[in-house]
Design a protein around this motif. Structure first.
Motif, mmCIF file in Angstrom:
data_model
loop_
_atom_site.group_PDB
_atom_site.id
_atom_site.type_symbol
_atom_site.label_atom_id
_atom_site.label_comp_id
_atom_site.label_asym_id
_atom_site.label_seq_id
_atom_site.Cartn_x
_atom_site.Cartn_y
_atom_site.Cartn_z
ATOM 1 N N GLY A 131 -0.363 12.242 10.422
ATOM 2 C CA GLY A 131 -0.627 11.627 9.787
ATOM 3 C C GLY A 131 -0.673 10.282 8.973
ATOM 4 N N PHE A 132 0.908 9.470 9.464
ATOM 5 C CA PHE A 132 1.306 8.543 8.352
ATOM 6 C C PHE A 132 2.237 7.950 9.652
ATOM 7 N N GLY A 133 2.538 6.848 9.226
ATOM 8 C CA GLY A 133 3.607 6.206 9.662
ATOM 9 C C GLY A 133 4.649 5.572 9.059
ATOM 10 N N LEU A 134 5.619 4.658 9.703
ATOM 11 C CA LEU A 134 6.787 4.124 9.049
ATOM 12 C C LEU A 134 6.165 2.201 9.710
ATOM 13 N N VAL A 135 6.115 1.523 9.255
ATOM 14 C CA VAL A 135 5.989 -0.104 9.839
ATOM 15 C C VAL A 135 7.406 -0.901 9.101
ATOM 16 N N GLU A 136 8.272 -1.225 10.074
ATOM 17 C CA GLU A 136 9.445 -2.739 9.370
ATOM 18 C C GLU A 136 8.998 -3.385 9.866
ATOM 19 N N MET A 137 9.134 -4.446 8.705
ATOM 20 C CA MET A 137 8.771 -6.340 8.953
ATOM 21 C C MET A 137 9.771 -6.600 8.147
ATOM 22 N N PRO A 138 10.803 -7.587 9.160
ATOM 23 C CA PRO A 138 11.891 -8.456 8.646
ATOM 24 C C PRO A 138 11.564 -9.525 6.983
ATOM 25 N N ASN A 139 10.369 -10.119 7.339
ATOM 26 C CA ASN A 139 9.617 -11.076 6.570
ATOM 27 C C ASN A 139 9.069 -10.833 5.047
ATOM 28 N N GLU A 140 9.632 -10.223 3.731
ATOM 29 C CA GLU A 140 9.110 -9.615 3.157
ATOM 30 C C GLU A 140 7.587 -10.637 2.315
ATOM 31 N N ASN A 141 7.414 -11.655 3.091
ATOM 32 C CA ASN A 141 6.478 -12.009 2.631
ATOM 33 C C ASN A 141 5.354 -11.155 3.504
ATOM 34 N N GLU A 142 5.199 -11.516 5.028
ATOM 35 C CA GLU A 142 4.020 -11.090 5.598
ATOM 36 C C GLU A 142 4.174 -10.202 5.457
ATOM 37 N N ALA A 143 5.199 -8.938 5.281
ATOM 38 C CA ALA A 143 5.195 -7.808 5.121
ATOM 39 C C ALA A 143 3.859 -7.233 4.160
ATOM 40 N N GLU A 144 3.857 -8.403 2.248
ATOM 41 C CA GLU A 144 3.560 -7.765 1.191
ATOM 42 C C GLU A 144 1.547 -8.604 1.688
ATOM 43 N N ALA A 145 1.467 -9.310 2.504
ATOM 44 C CA ALA A 145 0.600 -9.904 3.433
ATOM 45 C C ALA A 145 -0.053 -8.637 3.865
ATOM 46 N N ALA A 146 0.200 -8.060 4.604
ATOM 47 C CA ALA A 146 -0.112 -7.151 5.656
ATOM 48 C C ALA A 146 -0.039 -6.081 4.592
ATOM 49 N N ILE A 147 0.225 -5.255 3.801
ATOM 50 C CA ILE A 147 -0.003 -4.668 3.101
ATOM 51 C C ILE A 147 -1.163 -4.975 2.240
ATOM 52 N N ALA A 179 -3.725 -7.099 3.032
ATOM 53 C CA ALA A 179 -5.305 -6.548 3.143
ATOM 54 C C ALA A 179 -4.750 -5.542 5.033
ATOM 55 N N LEU A 180 -4.423 -4.204 4.046
ATOM 56 C CA LEU A 180 -4.767 -3.472 5.434
ATOM 57 C C LEU A 180 -4.726 -2.512 4.474
ATOM 58 N N ASN A 181 -3.932 -2.620 2.563
ATOM 59 C CA ASN A 181 -4.145 -1.509 2.436
ATOM 60 C C ASN A 181 -6.220 -0.699 1.521
ATOM 61 N N GLY A 182 -6.530 0.214 1.844
ATOM 62 C CA GLY A 182 -7.166 1.200 1.397
ATOM 63 C C GLY A 182 -8.791 0.381 2.987
ATOM 64 N N SER A 183 -7.994 -0.430 3.850
ATOM 65 C CA SER A 183 -8.829 -1.020 5.381
ATOM 66 C C SER A 183 -9.082 0.469 5.753
ATOM 67 N N ASP A 184 -10.232 0.438 5.827
ATOM 68 C CA ASP A 184 -11.116 1.542 7.438
ATOM 69 C C ASP A 184 -10.522 1.489 8.299
ATOM 70 N N GLN A 185 -9.560 2.179 8.906
ATOM 71 C CA GLN A 185 -9.644 1.955 10.668
ATOM 72 C C GLN A 185 -9.557 3.653 10.503
ATOM 73 N N ASN A 186 -10.168 3.371 11.943
ATOM 74 C CA ASN A 186 -10.976 4.819 12.540
ATOM 75 C C ASN A 186 -11.944 5.614 11.677
ATOM 76 N N GLY A 187 -11.891 5.688 10.457
ATOM 77 C CA GLY A 187 -13.030 5.992 10.220
ATOM 78 C C GLY A 187 -12.287 7.017 8.797
ATOM 79 N N ARG A 188 -10.738 6.163 8.426
ATOM 80 C CA ARG A 188 -9.921 6.675 7.180
ATOM 81 C C ARG A 188 -9.656 5.467 6.522
ATOM 82 N N ALA A 189 -9.425 5.585 5.185
ATOM 83 C CA ALA A 189 -8.641 4.312 4.526
ATOM 84 C C ALA A 189 -7.322 4.222 4.376
ATOM 85 N N LEU A 190 -6.601 3.554 5.343
ATOM 86 C CA LEU A 190 -5.222 3.262 5.023
ATOM 87 C C LEU A 190 -4.731 3.077 3.923
#
Length: 73
Positions: free
Chosen positions: A43-59, A61-72
Motif C-alpha cells: 500500500g505504499f511506494g518510493l519514488v526517486e527524482m533527481p531534481n528537487e524542484n521537480e520532486a517538490e512540484a510532484a508532491i 500536485a499529487l498529495n491528497g489527490s484521488d488515485q483509484n479511489g484513495r487519497a495519496l
C-alpha cells in the motif's frame, strides 16, 4: 530526492506509480513495496527524482489527490 507515497490502492503497479510522477520530471526509480512472503502490495511506494524542484512540484500536485479511489499521501 526520495519520496514516500502512501495510501496506494493495492492494485497499483510500479509502472503506474512511475507514470504518476513522470509528468513532473525525471523519475530515476519508482517501486511499489511488496510483502516478501506473498508478493502483495503493502500500500505504499518510493519514488526517486533527481531534481528537487521537480520532486517538490510532484508532491504539491499529487498529495491528497484521488488515485483509484484513495487519497495519496
Amino acid at each position: 530526492m526520495r519520496i514516500y507515497v502512501g495510501n496506494l490502492n493495492y492494485s497499483v503497479t510500479s509502472d503506474e506509480l512511475r507514470g504518476l510522477f513522470e509528468p513532473f520530471g525525471t523519475v530515476e526509480m519508482a517501486e511499489v513495496q511488496v510483502k516478501t512472503r506473498t508478493g502483495h502490495s503493502r500500500g505504499f511506494g518510493l519514488v526517486e527524482m533527481p531534481n528537487e524542484n521537480e520532486a517538490e512540484a510532484a508532491i504539491a500536485a499529487l498529495n491528497g489527490s484521488d488515485q483509484n479511489g484513495r487519497a495519496l499521501t
